[in-house]
Design a protein around this motif. Structure first.
Motif, mmCIF file in Angstrom:
data_model
loop_
_atom_site.group_PDB
_atom_site.id
_atom_site.type_symbol
_atom_site.label_atom_id
_atom_site.label_comp_id
_atom_site.label_asym_id
_atom_site.label_seq_id
_atom_site.Cartn_x
_atom_site.Cartn_y
_atom_site.Cartn_z
ATOM 1 N N GLY A 20 0.774 -1.172 -0.155
ATOM 2 C CA GLY A 20 -0.175 0.106 0.037
ATOM 3 C C GLY A 20 0.780 1.282 -0.096
ATOM 4 N N LEU A 21 0.339 2.219 0.888
ATOM 5 C CA LEU A 21 1.181 3.562 0.773
ATOM 6 C C LEU A 21 2.740 3.267 1.325
ATOM 7 N N SER A 22 3.738 3.774 0.617
ATOM 8 C CA SER A 22 4.823 3.566 1.187
ATOM 9 C C SER A 22 5.678 4.667 1.258
ATOM 10 N N LYS A 23 5.636 5.539 0.694
ATOM 11 C CA LYS A 23 6.484 6.870 1.004
ATOM 12 C C LYS A 23 5.547 8.094 0.767
ATOM 13 N N VAL A 24 5.717 9.218 1.500
ATOM 14 C CA VAL A 24 5.165 10.395 1.350
ATOM 15 C C VAL A 24 6.198 11.504 1.160
ATOM 16 N N TRP A 25 6.084 12.113 -0.165
ATOM 17 C CA TRP A 25 7.034 13.064 -0.506
ATOM 18 C C TRP A 25 6.857 14.490 -0.286
ATOM 19 N N THR A 26 7.632 15.340 0.237
ATOM 20 C CA THR A 26 7.317 16.795 0.652
ATOM 21 C C THR A 26 8.549 17.656 -0.278
ATOM 22 N N PHE A 27 8.120 18.678 -1.266
ATOM 23 C CA PHE A 27 9.234 19.156 -1.909
ATOM 24 C C PHE A 27 9.259 20.472 -1.114
ATOM 25 N N SER A 28 10.402 21.065 -0.850
ATOM 26 C CA SER A 28 10.805 22.413 -0.478
ATOM 27 C C SER A 28 10.094 23.576 -0.934
ATOM 28 N N GLY A 29 9.774 23.299 -2.368
ATOM 29 C CA GLY A 29 9.550 24.747 -3.065
ATOM 30 C C GLY A 29 10.379 25.584 -3.520
ATOM 31 N N GLN A 30 11.532 25.920 -2.941
ATOM 32 C CA GLN A 30 12.503 26.503 -3.312
ATOM 33 C C GLN A 30 13.969 25.921 -2.165
ATOM 34 N N PRO A 31 14.996 26.144 -2.536
ATOM 35 C CA PRO A 31 16.234 25.797 -1.939
ATOM 36 C C PRO A 31 16.108 26.040 -0.552
ATOM 37 N N LEU A 32 15.940 25.057 0.516
ATOM 38 C CA LEU A 32 15.857 25.442 1.836
ATOM 39 C C LEU A 32 17.271 25.400 2.514
ATOM 40 N N PRO A 33 17.517 26.388 3.288
ATOM 41 C CA PRO A 33 18.937 26.302 3.933
ATOM 42 C C PRO A 33 18.864 24.998 4.953
ATOM 43 N N SER A 34 20.207 24.557 4.968
ATOM 44 C CA SER A 34 20.295 23.152 5.601
ATOM 45 C C SER A 34 20.083 23.473 7.299
ATOM 46 N N ARG A 35 20.404 24.671 7.709
ATOM 47 C CA ARG A 35 20.276 25.017 9.055
ATOM 48 C C ARG A 35 18.872 24.967 9.716
ATOM 49 N N THR A 36 17.713 25.042 8.768
ATOM 50 C CA THR A 36 16.419 25.112 8.992
ATOM 51 C C THR A 36 15.948 23.674 9.400
ATOM 52 N N ILE A 37 16.537 22.566 8.996
ATOM 53 C CA ILE A 37 16.013 21.273 9.272
ATOM 54 C C ILE A 37 16.093 21.158 10.826
ATOM 55 N N ALA A 38 17.017 21.882 11.629
ATOM 56 C CA ALA A 38 17.208 21.852 12.911
ATOM 57 C C ALA A 38 15.849 21.819 13.593
ATOM 58 N N ARG A 39 14.821 22.724 12.896
ATOM 59 C CA ARG A 39 13.687 23.006 13.590
ATOM 60 C C ARG A 39 12.338 22.174 13.201
ATOM 61 N N VAL A 40 12.814 21.273 12.138
ATOM 62 C CA VAL A 40 11.759 20.319 11.664
ATOM 63 C C VAL A 40 11.489 19.245 12.751
ATOM 64 N N GLY A 41 10.692 19.501 13.518
ATOM 65 C CA GLY A 41 10.514 18.492 14.746
ATOM 66 C C GLY A 41 10.260 17.046 14.334
ATOM 67 N N THR A 42 9.621 16.977 13.081
ATOM 68 C CA THR A 42 9.104 15.536 12.666
ATOM 69 C C THR A 42 10.532 14.784 11.979
ATOM 70 N N LEU A 43 11.546 15.444 12.018
ATOM 71 C CA LEU A 43 12.716 14.664 11.456
ATOM 72 C C LEU A 43 13.242 14.075 12.643
ATOM 73 N N PRO A 44 13.979 12.804 12.434
ATOM 74 C CA PRO A 44 14.757 12.291 13.510
ATOM 75 C C PRO A 44 15.907 13.038 14.299
ATOM 76 N N ALA A 45 16.143 13.072 15.257
ATOM 77 C CA ALA A 45 17.074 13.619 16.163
ATOM 78 C C ALA A 45 18.642 13.538 15.352
ATOM 79 N N SER A 46 18.750 12.567 14.931
ATOM 80 C CA SER A 46 19.885 12.098 14.150
ATOM 81 C C SER A 46 20.444 12.792 12.945
ATOM 82 N N CYS A 47 19.385 13.724 12.455
ATOM 83 C CA CYS A 47 19.705 14.414 11.269
ATOM 84 C C CYS A 47 19.695 15.898 11.884
#
Length: 217
Positions: A20-47
């Protein structure tokens, strides 16, 4: 991500015929500065905890996220700037991830296959503190091999060659991508052939990437 970054948009769904459903993709819409991912709570801490290190390696922008509901992991895709495309960079990054370090010949194959835009993909999990796997992508490699191309493609396993040639697509000129993947379980090459070219649309029309091959009209 959709709430944190206004330009972000749904990027697609993957389905597995046996799951069934395997992956859900999200496109940033424009280049997203890497430092921003520190504030994406749904991302694993390892990232999130490695956001600063990504910038130190020159991985300054993210353009895609994928939530793998089948494997319970997440993928993060960075733009791989041309200045980072060296044998030294590949081997240093491999050592940093703790996985196998590709030899110089493999690195040369990777670099020679970069036709236009390149990317680095990471696989991370909520239940692991490390980077499970990482890949180097060569997007829009010109196939078939008889086509005029600005890159040199490596020898591929017969199974991959057959897939690229015979897998159906809705497009007369599908997008072909190659990726070299590294992790504790070993290294391998994987191939992608677009079904509807949505990826090309996002990376060019929406993101501004230049996928014109050398010598193209």
């Amino acid at each position: 991500m959709l709430a944190l970054h206004a330009p972000a948009m749904p990027g697609g769904l993957d389905f597995d015929c046996s799951h069934g459903l395997s992956k859900v993709w999200t496109f940033s819409g424009q280049p997203l500065p890497s430092r921003t991912i520190a504030r994406v709570g749904t991302l694993p801490a390892s990232c999130r905890e490695r956001a600063g290190a990504f910038e130190e390696f020159g991985l300054d922008h993210v353009f895609y996220f994928a939530s793998d509901v089948q494997k319970r992991s997440m993928n993060v895709y960075f733009y791989w700037d041309a200045a980072c495309r060296t044998i030294d960079w590949i081997q240093r990054f491999a050592r940093w991830t703790g996985g196998p370090v590709p030899d110089a010949a493999t690195c040369r194959d990777i670099l020679a296959a970069q036709a236009v835009t390149s990317g680095i993909g990471l696989t991370v999990r909520h239940d692991r503190p490390d980077i499970e796997r990482w890949s180097i992508y060569a997007f829009e490699v010109p196939l078939p091999r008889t086509a005029r191309r600005p890159c040199v493609l490596p020898a591929l396993a017969p199974r991959i060659e057959s897939f690229l040639e015979l897998a159906p697509s809705l497009n007369e000129s599908p997008q072909f991508n190659l990726a070299w993947s590294f992790g504790p379980a070993g290294a391998y090459i994987k191939a992608e052939k677009s079904y509807a070219r949505d990826m090309t649309f996002f990376l060019t029309t929406e993101w501004g990437g230049d996928f014109r091959h050398a010598g193209a009209a």
